[in-house]
Design an enzyme around this catalytic site. Sequence first.
Site, short mmCIF file in Angstrom:
data_model
loop_
_atom_site.label_atom_id
_atom_site.label_comp_id
_atom_site.label_asym_id
_atom_site.label_seq_id
_atom_site.Cartn_x
_atom_site.Cartn_y
_atom_site.Cartn_z
N LYS A 113 -3.00 0.23 2.24
CA LYS A 113 -2.57 -0.65 3.32
C LYS A 113 -3.02 -2.10 3.08
O LYS A 113 -2.39 -3.03 3.57
CB LYS A 113 -3.07 -0.14 4.66
CG LYS A 113 -2.36 1.16 5.01
CD LYS A 113 -2.48 1.57 6.44
CE LYS A 113 -1.59 2.77 6.72
NZ LYS A 113 -1.99 3.99 5.98
C1 LIG Z 1 -1.09 5.02 5.72
C2 LIG Z 1 -1.40 5.95 4.61
C3 LIG Z 1 -0.44 6.86 4.10
C4 LIG Z 1 0.95 6.97 4.68
O1 LIG Z 1 1.75 5.86 4.45
P1 LIG Z 1 3.07 5.60 5.31
O2 LIG Z 1 3.52 4.25 4.94
O3 LIG Z 1 2.66 5.70 6.75
O4 LIG Z 1 4.05 6.68 4.94
C5 LIG Z 1 -0.79 7.65 3.02
N1 LIG Z 1 -2.04 7.62 2.50
C6 LIG Z 1 -2.99 6.78 2.96
C7 LIG Z 1 -4.35 6.81 2.35
C8 LIG Z 1 -2.71 5.92 4.03
O5 LIG Z 1 -3.68 5.10 4.49
#
Ligand SMILES: *Cc1c(COP(=O)(O)O)cnc(C)c1O
Length: 475
Positions: A113
């Site tokens: 993120k």
């Molecule tokens: C947010 C997140 C996901 C999922 O990603 P999306 O964009 O919501 O599909 C997967 N793995 C981790 C570690 C995350 O923080």
Amino acid sequence: MKYISTRGGMEPISYSEALLEGLAPDGGLAVPEAMPAVSLEQIEKWRALSYPELAVEVLSLFATDIPGADLERMCNAAYSSANFVAEEIVPVTALVDNISLVGLSEGPTLAFKDMAMQYLGQSMEYALRKQGSVLNIVGATSGDTGSAAEYALRGKEGISVFMLSPQGRMSDFQRAQMYSLTDDNIHNIAIDGVFDDCQNLLKALSGDLEFKREHHLGTVNSINLGRISAQVVYYFWAWLRSSDSLNAEGRAEHRISFTVPSGNFGNILSGHYARLMGLPIDRLVLAANENNVLDEFFRTGIYRPRSAANTYLTSSPSMDISKASNLERFIFDLLGRDADRLAEAWRTLDESGELDLSAELPRFEAEFGLVSGTSTHADRVNTIREVHERTGIVIDPHTADGVKVASSLIRDGEQMYVLETAKPEKFPEIVVEAIGKAAELPEHLAGLLELEQFVTEMPNDAAELRAFVAARAVS
Ligand SMILES: *Cc1c(COP(=O)(O)O)cnc(C)c1O
């Protein structure tokens, strides 16, 4: 480039406006009026660029109302060695067989993120300054999103962050990461309750339109268009790195596939956009954990969101979703970018709790390259162990879901790139279960757990929260 709503009820807006928007006024999501197209020749011209330079090129196709020099300054600030540990920002590493890892977790909170959020922090501050306005971000987090937002928005002008977290329900590491921040514009609030209570408080606040307007409340959730656009960049980066060693002919025919550990469908949607733009992506493989509404959809064509009560707590918690907010953007494309059909589909979904697109199922893979699979706790443990035994590399449980699904669906000759969405240091329990020891915190984070923590504890009480926000909001 203008942005329209998937449901057709919004005057087209600019990229800068879309950066600051949540849902469109008609309840839909902002999407590009037309997908920007990129030729192979163009992609080749980007081969020698650094990650921030490539980000400028790709993002300028979306952010057509932001001058190039400004975009350059923002991408340099976001994708800098002050924020990311790896020199190349996104390292691409061979793992096992034809599977490689795309390292998206080199940022300050050790999860993917950061890739989008660091850019969003820069671009939101910029868009607000241009508009002469301010934003008070109110969010609820059970871990990853909240910390990525705080690290991206700390110290930003015209922005404050109020982050609700369930008291005592995050890991020591997550708590230390968020609560040790000392910036004046970051407010951590530990609610006496669970994550759903935090979300309900958030809804109570942002559902009060007058309060929302008066205090310029906003969010930075996964439907934010700025985040989606920033995530497109690393698909181009990974394709370029995967073909660096090929000759010109090889490059012209080069196609790779990606596997994406998925929750809200934001990360993989960006891959879908890269593919529509012309990046030679063969397949996009969606990996789900036990909360497999999306796997069900991509295997059957029937989308059946679940309630929070029917969402399991798993050992890949950032994928514990019951409803995938960004899926609407894919379905908009699936329905021929026809806003009327999309709006109709969402009315049916709201009324019946189910959307049946099984008639379109053959097109999912044939036209969009999308396939999916599910991984379980036992799969994660086995995959972490097996990858460690074979390579010495320790992967996190979300990435393990990706590697598991990638291994089970990979075809002969296919080159699969699994997006690494977090570092194993964040999830010591399952790592110990798999390999008998925890991954050690990197040197630059070793002292984190000892830092003083700053958090306001609060009962599950909307009036108290409202007063707290009103007293501290930027205006
Ligand atoms: C947010 C997140 C996901 C999922 O990603 P999306 O964009 O919501 O599909 C997967 N793995 C981790 C570690 C995350 O923080």
